[in-house]
Design a protein around this motif. Structure first.
Motif, PDB file in Angstrom:
ATOM      1  N   ALA A 265       0.925  -1.352   0.076  1.00 25.54           N
ATOM      2  CA  ALA A 265      -0.125  -0.423   0.160  1.00 25.54           C
ATOM      3  C   ALA A 265       1.276   0.783  -0.069  1.00 25.54           C
ATOM      4  O   ALA A 265       0.181   2.002  -0.407  1.00 25.54           O
ATOM      5  N   PRO A 266       1.640   2.002   0.800  1.00 25.70           N
ATOM      6  CA  PRO A 266       2.523   2.415   1.190  1.00 25.70           C
ATOM      7  C   PRO A 266       3.209   2.648  -0.685  1.00 25.70           C
ATOM      8  O   PRO A 266       3.426   3.820  -1.347  1.00 25.70           O
ATOM      9  N   ARG A 267       3.770   1.697  -1.065  1.00 21.71           N
ATOM     10  CA  ARG A 267       4.258   1.467  -2.699  1.00 21.71           C
ATOM     11  C   ARG A 267       3.450   2.232  -3.693  1.00 21.71           C
ATOM     12  O   ARG A 267       3.490   3.141  -4.051  1.00 21.71           O
ATOM     13  N   ARG A 268       2.071   1.716  -3.481  1.00 22.00           N
ATOM     14  CA  ARG A 268       1.259   2.397  -4.472  1.00 22.00           C
ATOM     15  C   ARG A 268       0.809   4.061  -3.992  1.00 22.00           C
ATOM     16  O   ARG A 268       0.415   4.849  -5.257  1.00 22.00           O
ATOM     17  N   VAL A 269       0.576   4.151  -2.573  1.00 19.40           N
ATOM     18  CA  VAL A 269       0.192   6.101  -3.021  1.00 19.40           C
ATOM     19  C   VAL A 269       1.232   6.426  -3.314  1.00 19.40           C
ATOM     20  O   VAL A 269       1.069   7.852  -3.940  1.00 19.40           O
ATOM     21  N   ALA A 270       2.421   5.654  -3.092  1.00 15.05           N
ATOM     22  CA  ALA A 270       3.846   6.795  -3.470  1.00 15.05           C
ATOM     23  C   ALA A 270       3.337   7.111  -5.112  1.00 15.05           C
ATOM     24  O   ALA A 270       4.254   7.910  -5.604  1.00 15.05           O
TER      25      ALA A 270
ATOM     26  N   LEU B 281      -8.572  -5.500   0.672  1.00 15.74           N
ATOM     27  CA  LEU B 281      -7.655  -5.705  -0.354  1.00 15.74           C
ATOM     28  C   LEU B 281      -7.896  -5.262  -1.891  1.00 15.74           C
ATOM     29  O   LEU B 281      -6.933  -4.670  -2.708  1.00 15.74           O
ATOM     30  N   VAL B 282      -8.725  -5.100  -2.123  1.00 13.38           N
ATOM     31  CA  VAL B 282      -9.387  -4.949  -3.435  1.00 13.38           C
ATOM     32  C   VAL B 282      -9.313  -2.883  -2.787  1.00 13.38           C
ATOM     33  O   VAL B 282      -9.288  -3.138  -4.556  1.00 13.38           O
ATOM     34  N   LEU B 283      -9.385  -2.554  -1.983  1.00 19.40           N
ATOM     35  CA  LEU B 283      -9.469  -1.225  -2.604  1.00 19.40           C
ATOM     36  C   LEU B 283      -7.755  -0.613  -2.643  1.00 19.40           C
ATOM     37  O   LEU B 283      -7.424   0.245  -3.522  1.00 19.40           O
ATOM     38  N   ALA B 284      -6.835  -1.597  -1.627  1.00 16.14           N
ATOM     39  CA  ALA B 284      -5.915  -1.179  -1.502  1.00 16.14           C
ATOM     40  C   ALA B 284      -4.780  -1.708  -3.073  1.00 16.14           C
ATOM     41  O   ALA B 284      -4.403  -0.926  -3.343  1.00 16.14           O
ATOM     42  N   VAL B 285      -5.304  -2.793  -4.149  1.00 16.17           N
ATOM     43  CA  VAL B 285      -4.558  -2.274  -4.790  1.00 16.17           C
ATOM     44  C   VAL B 285      -5.531  -2.237  -6.313  1.00 16.17           C
ATOM     45  O   VAL B 285      -4.745  -2.491  -6.948  1.00 16.17           O
TER      46      VAL B 285
ATOM     47  N   VAL C 122      -6.918   4.230  -1.274  1.00 16.74           N
ATOM     48  CA  VAL C 122      -5.802   3.311  -0.689  1.00 16.74           C
ATOM     49  C   VAL C 122      -5.776   3.452   0.599  1.00 16.74           C
ATOM     50  O   VAL C 122      -5.095   1.534   1.147  1.00 16.74           O
ATOM     51  N   LEU C 123      -5.391   4.300   1.465  1.00 17.72           N
ATOM     52  CA  LEU C 123      -5.547   4.339   2.392  1.00 17.72           C
ATOM     53  C   LEU C 123      -6.489   3.680   3.500  1.00 17.72           C
ATOM     54  O   LEU C 123      -6.085   3.867   4.563  1.00 17.72           O
TER      55      LEU C 123
END
Length: 367
Positions: free
Chosen positions: A234-239, A291-295, A303-304
């Motif tokens: 999740a942090p990588r996706r936010v970044a 899981l669905v939201l984050a990815v 995502v958060l």
């Protein structure tokens, strides 16, 4: 102050799981390996905790009680951290992380052993929430420490447990005294009784056949795997969605996950009114939605929210499902059943980052 003290002992162990997450790219560059290979610095910690939990409980714990576990675990944490700080390559760094994790597992076990003597369940709940909070704060702490001291600093956050070592050892020694005297009282016949052996089988086959235990442990494994996969992903996706640096990303990811961990107390309080079946359904559904939201969500806020929801159901599930895991078993088997239940949780700690790294490399759903 017993609850916060024990939570302070357990929280840095959870920091060790999440702390390296945002420092892995720097570690991969420094060690000349791929990001997927560097993810072993997180996976090895989960494996070390899974191995250290039964090992320290069975060796130091049997002879010296929680105080013995704490002393042995502290030595392992220090030795593992030194190896991480001095390792010239990835294999030695991974070995140091595993050794450090075994010690962190021992400190975590001791915290829950001491808290478990509170029959009201509040102390174990505080330790579980403290552990969850440590895992979420570790995202920011790891990024911040790596920014100041380099990537190796993010890998040795469990050393923070040593700050509470002395008062916890005093507490463990004080708690041990009544146990040592209990065989002298007329009603305390269990330590000298020849009968508990036959009533408590050495192998946990009866536990592994119990449907309630299997259902609770399987659900805990799923919740834990999703949660720790998202701590990596999740942090990588936010970044990637925002362009933020590691410190900014770690800060917002920590806040969202910490909020979820703290809100789990509301779920724990509502559980009796909801009933076991609804609680399990809510935990499973919450993890799936997270899981669905984050990815898949294209918005950083979503995502958060997914990461925070996963932290909520995992922290709540660790407390609520413990009772479900032992509900169908005799009292004499509760200790071993809880140990096996925690082992299922720790398998998820190890498997989550590895699965996320594999997905990152093959499916490319993070970037």
């Amino acid at each position: 102050m017993t609850g916060p003290l024990l939570a302070a002992l357990a929280a840095p162990a959870a920091m060790g799981v999440s702390g390296p997450s945002l420092a892995l790219p720097e570690a991969a560059h420094a060690l000349a390996v791929t990001p997927a290979a560097a993810a072993w610095l997180m996976t090895a910690f989960g494996i070390g905790m899974a191995a250290g939990t039964p090992l320290l409980s069975a060796t130091a714990g049997r002879r010296h009680g929680p105080a013995g576990v704490i002393r042995a675990a502290a030595v392992l944490v220090v030795l593992g951290a030194l190896l991480v700080l001095l390792a010239p390559n990835l294999p030695l760094a991974v070995a140091g992380r595993a050794l450090e994790a075994a010690g962190a597992a021992g400190l975590n076990v001791a915290a829950f052993q001491l808290a478990g003597r509170d029959r009201s369940g509040r102390l174990p709940g505080l330790v579980a929430i403290g552990s969850a909070a440590g895992g979420t704060v570790g995202l920011f702490a790891g990024a911040a420490v790596a920014g100041v001291f380099g990537w190796r600093g993010a890998l040795v956050l469990p050393l923070l447990s040593l700050l509470s070592l002395r008062p916890v050892l005093r507490l463990a020694s004080a708690e041990k005294a009544p146990d040592a005297e209990s065989p002298r009282t007329p009603d305390s016949r269990t330590p000298d009784s020849p009968t508990p052996g036959p009533r408590s089988p050495a192998l946990p086959l009866d536990i592994l056949r119990d449907r309630r235990f299997l259902a609770a442990a399987s659900l805990m494994l799923a919740l834990s795997t999703v949660n720790f996969a998202l701590l990596y992903a999740a942090p990588r996706r936010v970044a990637a969605l925002t362009g933020w640096g590691s410190v900014e990303t770690g800060a917002v990811a920590s806040v969202s996950a910490l909020a979820g961990a703290l809100l789990s107390w509301l779920l724990v309080r509502a559980a009796p009114a909801l009933g076991p079946a609804r609680v399990k359904a809510l935990l499973g559904l919450g993890s799936a939605v997270a899981l669905v939201l984050a990815v898949t969500a294209p918005w950083p806020a979503a995502v958060l929210v997914g990461s925070g929801t996963s932290a909520l159901v995992t922290a709540g599930g660790q407390g609520l499902l413990t009772g479900a895991a032992t509900g169908g078993l005799p009292t004499a088997r509760h200790g071993l059943a809880i140990g096996l239940f925690n082992l299922a949780f720790l398998i998820g700690v190890a498997a989550g980052p590895a699965l996320a790294a594999f997905a990152d490399q093959t499916v490319q759903f993070i970037y």
